[in-house]
Every structure is written in C-alpha cells, then in structure tokens.
Motif scaffolding. Structure first.
Motif, short mmCIF file in Angstrom:
data_model
loop_
_atom_site.label_atom_id
_atom_site.label_comp_id
_atom_site.label_asym_id
_atom_site.label_seq_id
_atom_site.Cartn_x
_atom_site.Cartn_y
_atom_site.Cartn_z
N UNK A 146 3.08 -7.82 1.48
CA UNK A 146 1.77 -8.03 2.12
C UNK A 146 0.66 -8.23 1.09
N UNK A 147 -0.14 -9.24 1.34
CA UNK A 147 -1.37 -9.40 0.57
C UNK A 147 -2.52 -8.92 1.45
N UNK A 148 -3.54 -8.33 0.81
CA UNK A 148 -4.63 -7.74 1.58
C UNK A 148 -5.95 -8.41 1.20
N UNK A 149 -6.71 -8.71 2.21
CA UNK A 149 -8.07 -9.19 1.95
C UNK A 149 -9.01 -8.19 2.61
N UNK A 150 -9.88 -7.64 1.80
CA UNK A 150 -10.82 -6.65 2.32
C UNK A 150 -12.23 -7.17 2.17
#
Ligand code: GTP
Length: 639
Positions: A146-150
């Motif tokens: 998983x890649x996360x964008x916050x």
C-alpha cells in the motif's frame, strides 16, 4: 463576417467552407448550448484542423480545437456529456460547477481492472479515527503493498508526518504528504501530481490509500478519479470509507438542521456520510448502547445504501473496507437490495414520508432487507431531522427507461439542481441496450447501472446484474421527490412508439410531443440563441419532420459577448410551447422539404414576463425548458 443564411428565414444546407468561419466567430457559450450531430462535429474538426497550418490560430483557437477534439472523441452516447465539458471549460453556468461526466475510470471495467490500481479514500470528521484506521490497515497482513497519500489541512494543525509501519514493523516509505490545503480544494492538483509520481513507480505498490482531512468534501476528491482521464486509465476508485465518531456523531450531524445557510463543518460531515460506501462507526467504547442505536439509525437515514461497521480504535475486518469495487456495476445490485422503501404513488404526487429512526433499525453490520418495508413501493423517502434525505425510485417490472433520456434527466438533476442537492446517487434500471436504442429501437432490455457522486455520474450497461425492477437511489438535501419521480417517468420508453420513432424523437410520438415545441420554435430558439442557423429540413418517407442543424453563428459575435445564464434562461424559456410569443405550434408543420423555415416573429419569452415570475417559477420554467432542450438534443443527434 456574414452568416451563411441567405436572409431572414431562408437557410441553405451548411456550406462546409463557411462552417469554421461561422463557428470560430461564435461565442463559445452559445456553441455549448447546442447539441451538435456527430457528422457536423467531424466537419468542424476537419475545418479547424485544416486551419492548423496557416499560423493564424491563437490561444482561443487552440482551446476551441481541443474542445472539438474532446467532443469528437466521446462515444456517441456520451456526446451530451462532451457538451458539459464545453460548458465547464467556459464556465457557462453561474455556479461554475458543471462537471464533465467524462469518466476517467471510476468503475473498474471488465478486463481493465488488473492494469489499474485501486484507490480507497478514507474520510471522516476531525478526530474520527482516520489515521488510527490507516495505521491499523498498514500493520495488518493483508497482502497489499500500500502507498499512502495524506493531507494535512494546515501547517498549524499538521504534525510531523506520522511514521507508519507494516505488519513486520518496517517503516513504510510510500507515504506522501500533500502540501497545505484541503484535498478537495487547493491541494487537488497536488493529489493528481502525487498520484502521477506514484504511478510512475508502480512496481513498489498495488494499492493506494488516500486520507483526506476532516473537512474535505469527498465529492470533490472522487472527482479526481472520475474526471481525470489520464489518471482514470491507471487507477480506479475502489470505495469511500468514512469514519464516524460515535461519541460526537449525533451532535455533529444534528447541527445541519440549521439549514443551508448555516452550513459549516457539519455539512461536510453529512456529505462524508452521504457519499460513503462504508461507514465505520468508531469509538463505540465511549458511548452507551442507546446512543449507539440512535447513531446507527441516523447514519442509516442519511445513507441507506452504505454498509455500517462498528469499531473500537478502527479495528474492522479489512475485507469489509478494501477491495470493495464499490463502484462496480455488478456490486450495485447487492447494495440496492438492502434498501427498503415507503409509499409514494409513482407519478401522482401522493406521498408520505417515513422516518426510519423510529420503530426499527437495520442493525450494524449489514443492512438486512427491512421486514416493515417488504412491499416495495415506487418511491421511498427516508429522512430524519438532519436535513439529508434519501429518495428511492422504483420502476414497474415491465417499464423500460431510455438510457439517453436518463442521462439527460440526470444532467438536469445533478447539474441544474432541478430536484434538490444530490450528493450521491446510484441505481440499476432496465432499458434497451445502447445499441438498440441507437439503432432501430428493438428492445432487448438490459440492466443499466448508474453511479454518481456529486455532479458526476456514469451510466453503463451492466449485463451481469439482474434488475427485475428498476431502482434509483438519491441521497441529498432538499430533494424534490415529485420532481424526481416525474423525471424518471419522462424517461420511460413508450411501448410501440419507441421502436419506430425513437431515433428521431427520443421515444415520443411526435416532435411536438418529444420536445414540446415544433421545428419553427426550435429554429427560432436556436436562431435567437446563436444568431443564424444554416438549416435544411425535410420530411422522411414515414412523415416525421427532420431538422439538420448544421451550424450556428451570430450576426455579430459581440451580440453574445455579455450572455450570461440569466439571459440564457430567458432564451431557453423562449422555446416553451406554452409561450405564445415563441410562435410554436403543437402540430408538426406541414412544410415541404423545399420550404425554408419561417423564423418566429418573436422567439423570446418577454423578459418582463420571465422576470415577473418568482424564483421558483423561473427555476421551474428553466427546468421544463431544459428538459425539452435535452429532448431536442436527442432529436437532433438522431438525425
Ligand atoms: N477511545 C477511543 N479513542 C479512539 C478510538 N479511535 C481513535 N481514537 C483516538 O482518537 C484520536 C483521534 O484519532 P485519529 O485517528 O488521529 O483521528 P483522525 O480522524 O485521523 O483525526 P484528524 O487527522 O485530526 O482528522 C486519537 O487520540 C486516537 O487514539 C476509539 O475507538 N476509541
């Protein structure tokens, strides 16, 4: 520049050599208002491209060329939406919010899924537990990379970017923090940019989680995945998961009672609930069972189609929130099955509301079919005191709905707000296949799936879904259920007529029935709207009148420089059949093919008459007229 018309009321077949000239002088906004038959679009494009080499184009011209190309690249069934693109580009509407329905790939299409990366949007009010859920997901052994964008709303509020670890305790590197600004507003471009960067290095992950700020409007975030064509071929929106703070939910959502003028964060909270595919009622450790029940009921009222999970510290089963394919055509069926309805007589305006917060709730984990509502009625209204309602429209088993008409109707509902503010809509309806609808109208009914978030929507055939009865759900504020019901009814395929005439009249028996005005009215309207038309008209062997609207140009381009929506309204109102001044007649005129159409003496509703109306009457008139105009679009595009 002289228009191609040879004089008032005399028109010749479009002269290709003048088309470009005519159109290039058009006010784009006028141009946008007219549905352009595909062959005409081709001609325009050819003309415009032919102009490419002579070095005379300017920025405006290039923009125009791009618009044409966009419109042309739309499949026929999406042409109406191409015009929305045009509208959007030129901010034709007051709200500047008409959005393109050009789907960038919201819904995973058969066979395309593997090439695209799923994106789950985590939304929820401030402090509801989004980061807790994110952390929980990342630390689980789920098999996804998983890649996360916050996104933090401001530097003041923002902390150090939190460290996330995976199930083995390793720090996750694919965490991207977007710069200042709310994802749904200024940081939207950053989101697209970040996704672009991410997708360049796709080998390191196969799932993307986007955590929005607590004040983000999920509609706008979803648009990114829907509208951006480039992105849409690489990612798809898997679902919207909204965290709800069980401790605050009732007071938070209850505040929306203040009405549309008192909109604050509670409105965003409501939208976050309304747009969700899954609601995670978190922090249940902080509330008593009685409050929990009321919270469930409130959430169910706001979004009857969403699944509701309950959690402590966001500990939920991951299969319930990831890999949902929530926008998949085939998932719609199951989600709609959970809905129950109450009674409103279809098309007769007889209605009752029904508050689901009393008497029974649907349980927390899955909305089971409701025993009190097992007799399905044409329309169900579910609403509580929070200002958000749901309207569920039912079709009769044997009723078919024309997909193009449904599109036009939804464009009116979602873009013009003709039936209130719709935050989310979804449904399945039965109708002729696109192929049948475009060809002879031979009906082999198939299911069509509708998905909509905010102003965006998509209708696709859903051959794998069974839709014994059509069901369309609308979630929003101030919904006008009678208008919705009537609108859907107008989309019905009329038996016996559709087959013969749908190509020309979008399912209605005669042009006057289809559009509510005759060709003189149409021409007068278009002439007024855009200057002069190059038209020819003739009767088909079967008798119906066919109009070829070749192109339109103003007498002088400055004539429309100041055209705004208000004036468009007046002009649109001019084609109303019941406006005597527009010169329309109910019957199709019996003019022969060689006769030039007579422009009506007065083609515009007197301004004073329009202005004298109340705002709601004006809106009603515009709505009525726009529906007819949409039917006109169908009519012309069938030529
Ligand atoms: N008691 C209790 N506290 C919780 C629960 N879930 C989260 N919290 C706490 O609530 C606080 C806020 O949680 P976050 O996950 O940061 O919330 P958020 O939605 O990401 O917050 P923002 O980023 O500010 O919008 C933290 O202190 C969490 O530890 C829960 O189920 N019960």
């Amino acid at each position: 520049m002289q228009p191609a018309a040879t004089g008032h009321g005399h028109y010749s077949e479009a002269d290709n050599t003048t088309i470009y000239q005519l159109i290039s002088d058009l006010d784009f906004r006028c141009f946008c208002m007219i549905s352009i038959p595909l062959p005409i679009l081709d001609t325009l494009l050819a003309q415009a491209c032919g102009k490419d080499g002579d070095g005379s184009q300017n920025l405006e011209f290039e923009e125009f060329l791009k618009i044409l190309k966009d419109a042309r690249s739309c499949p026929t069934k999406h042409r109406a939406m191409a015009f929305a693109v045009l509208q959007k580009r030129h901010d034709i509407l007051e709200t500047s919010s008409v959005e393109s329905c050009e789907r960038g790939g919201m819904e995973p299409l058969d066979g395309e899924d593997e090439a695209r990366t799923p994106v789950t949007v985590l939304s929820g009010a401030l402090g509801a537990g989004k980061t807790t859920l994110l952390r929980y997901i990342l630390e689980k052994d789920h098999g996804y990379r998983i890649a996360v964008i916050q996104n933090e709303f401001s530097d003041e509020m923002g902390m150090e970017a939190p460290l996330f670890t995976d199930s083995k305790g390793n720090t996750i590197k694919d965490v991207y923090e977007l710069p200042n600004g709310c994802l749904c507003c200024s940081a939207k471009d950053s989101l697209v940019g970040t996704l672009d960067v991410l997708l360049e290095q796709k080998s390191s992950f196969d799932y993307i989680l986007v955590e929005a700020t607590g004040v983000a409007d999920p509609e706008s975030i979803c648009e990114v995945f829907w509208v951006d064509e480039g992105l849409g071929s690489r990612v798809y929106l898997d679902g919207v998961v909204t965290l709800v703070d069980a401790y605050y939910v009732l007071s938070y959502l209850g505040k929306a009672d203040e009405g549309p003028n008192g909109l604050g964060l509670e409105t965003e909270a409501l939208k976050q609930v309304a747009c969700a595919d899954v609601l995670v009622l978190n922090k249940i450790d902080l509330v008593a069972e009685e409050q929990l029940q009321r919270s469930r009921a409130t959430l169910r009222e706001i979004n009857p189609a969403a699944r509701i999970l309950e959690s402590r510290f966001a500990a939920v089963s991951l299969v319930d929130i990831l890999g949902l394919r929530a926008f998949s055509r085939d998932r719609l069926e199951a989600s709609l099955q959970t809905l129950c309805t109450n009674e409103v007589e279809h098309g007769h305006g007889h209605s009752h509301s029904h508050d689901h917060s009393h008497g029974h709730s649907h349980g927390s984990d899955e909305a089971a079919p409701c025993s009190q509502c097992d007799t399905e009625q044409p329309i169900g209204i579910l609403h509580g005191g929070h200002g958000i309602e749901s309207v569920l429209l039912h079709g009769e088993a044997e009723t078919l709905y024309h997909p193009d008409k449904v599109r036009s109707w939804l464009a009116d509902v979602l873009w013009e707000g003709s039936a209130g503010f719709v935050y989310r809509c979804k449904g399945l309806f039965r109708g002729p296949s696109e192929e049948d609808a475009e060809a002879s109208g031979t009906e082999v009914p198939v299911a069509h799936a509708l998905q909509g978030v905010g102003k965006l929507f998509e209708i696709e055939e859903a051959p794998n879904a069974s839709a014994p009865k059509s069901k369309l759900l609308f979630i929003g504020r101030g919904l006008k259920r009678d208008a919705l019901s009537a609108g859907l009814q107008d989309c019905e395929v009329l038996s016996g007529v559709h087959k013969m005439d749908s190509k020309f009249y979008g399912g209605a028996a005669r042009p006057a029935d289809a559009a509510g005005y005759d060709i003189n009215g149409v021409l007068g309207f278009l002439q007024e709207l855009s200057g002069v038309l190059c038209c020819s008209r003739h009767r088909t062997p079967e008798g119906p009148l066919v109009a070829d609207v070749a192109t339109a140009g103003p007498e002088s381009s400055s004539h429309h420089q100041d055209q705004d929506l208000g004036k468009c309204k007046v002009r649109l109102a001019g084609v109303r059949q019941d406006e005597q001044s527009c010169g329309c007649t109910e019957e199709a005129p019996s003019t022969s093919s060689t006769e030039a159409p007579e422009a009506p003496a007065e083609s515009v509703t007197p301004l004073h008459a329009f202005l004298d109306m109340s705002e709601s009457e004006q809106d009603h008139q515009v709505h009525q007229t726009r529906s007819r105009f949409d039917t006109l679009d169908n009519f012309l595009s069938g030529v």
